[in-house]
Design an enzyme around this catalytic site. Structure first.
Site, PDB file in Angstrom:
ATOM      1  N   CYS A  78      -2.302  -0.699   7.689  1.00 31.43           N
ATOM      2  CA  CYS A  78      -1.856   0.561   7.423  1.00 31.43           C
ATOM      3  C   CYS A  78      -1.936   1.546   8.501  1.00 31.43           C
ATOM      4  CB  CYS A  78      -1.932   1.288   6.024  1.00 31.43           C
ATOM      5  SG  CYS A  78      -1.352   0.550   4.546  1.00 31.43           S
TER       6      CYS A  78
ATOM      7  N   HIS B  76       0.592  -1.149  -0.041  1.00 30.84           N
ATOM      8  CA  HIS B  76       0.088   0.033   0.006  1.00 30.84           C
ATOM      9  C   HIS B  76       0.928   1.222   0.067  1.00 30.84           C
ATOM     10  CE1 HIS B  76      -3.647  -2.194   1.824  1.00 30.84           C
ATOM     11  NE2 HIS B  76      -3.375  -2.641   0.426  1.00 30.84           N
TER      12      HIS B  76
ATOM     13  N   GLU C 221       0.458   4.090   1.753  1.00 25.14           N
ATOM     14  CA  GLU C 221       0.941   4.542   3.099  1.00 25.14           C
ATOM     15  C   GLU C 221       2.262   3.578   3.406  1.00 25.14           C
ATOM     16  OE1 GLU C 221      -3.276   4.017   3.761  1.00 25.14           O
ATOM     17  OE2 GLU C 221      -2.030   3.095   2.449  1.00 25.14           O
TER      18      GLU C 221
ATOM     19  N   CYS D 134      -6.349   1.275   5.493  1.00 25.91           N
ATOM     20  CA  CYS D 134      -6.635  -0.002   6.033  1.00 25.91           C
ATOM     21  C   CYS D 134      -6.326  -0.622   7.393  1.00 25.91           C
ATOM     22  CB  CYS D 134      -6.284  -1.207   5.066  1.00 25.91           C
ATOM     23  SG  CYS D 134      -4.588  -1.573   5.175  1.00 25.91           S
TER      24      CYS D 134
END
Length: 162
Positions: free
Chosen positions: A120, A79, A81, A117
């Site tokens: 993250c 991801h 992040e 999410c």
């Protein structure tokens, strides 16, 4: 002409970073900023050295019709992040702000109402980041205070916030 706010200036940069994404579903871009200095950037894509979904023209989650927020273990991407956090020294992330933008992988349109999410969020908390600002439209955004994620532990309540 009205001057762009600092939030939208950094969100514009995050949205540009999203254009590097190699995901077929959603293009996320993230930047970490502290004291008006960009510490790092990240976008969602396969780990270094692995083939990207755009290279393969295949997404397992699309093939299996898996809804957003489910079965991330089948996703090839790291991801945005997480990639931004991996690229930044922790001492520079303490008290920083993460700016994030998301575009639809097919249309390129902004996707409003997104958030990190659970995995993250955990990384953001451990990195010492103070706020997350997510673009909704070209000028509107949502501000999340990371301390709220600590106090309202969604891993205990079943509220996953995808």
């Amino acid at each position: 002409m009205e001057r762009t706010s600092k939030e939208n200036y950094y969100l514009d940069i995050a949205q540009t970073v999203a254009k590097r994404s190699t995901c077929l579903r959603k293009h996320y871009g993230a930047i970490i900023v502290k004291n008006d200095v960009i510490i790092s950037t990240g976008y969602n894509g396969a780990p270094r050295g692995r083939k990207n979904c755009t290279d393969l023209n295949f997404c397992m989650r699309n093939e299996l019709n898996i809804p957003r927020g489910e079965r991330y273990e089948l996703c090839r991407s790291v991801h945005a992040e997480a990639n931004a956090i991996i690229a930044a020294p922790r001492d520079q992330m303490l008290g920083a702000t993460l700016f994030m933008a998301c575009e639809d992988g097919q249309t390129g349109e902004l996707v409003a109402g997104t958030c990190s999410c659970m995995m993250c969020k955990r990384q953001i908390i451990n990195a010492g980041i103070e706020r997350v600002i997510v673009r909704n439209t070209a000028t509107e955004y949502t501000v999340f205070t990371v301390q709220d994620w600590i106090e309202d532990d969604d891993s205990l309540s079943g509220k996953f916030g995808y």
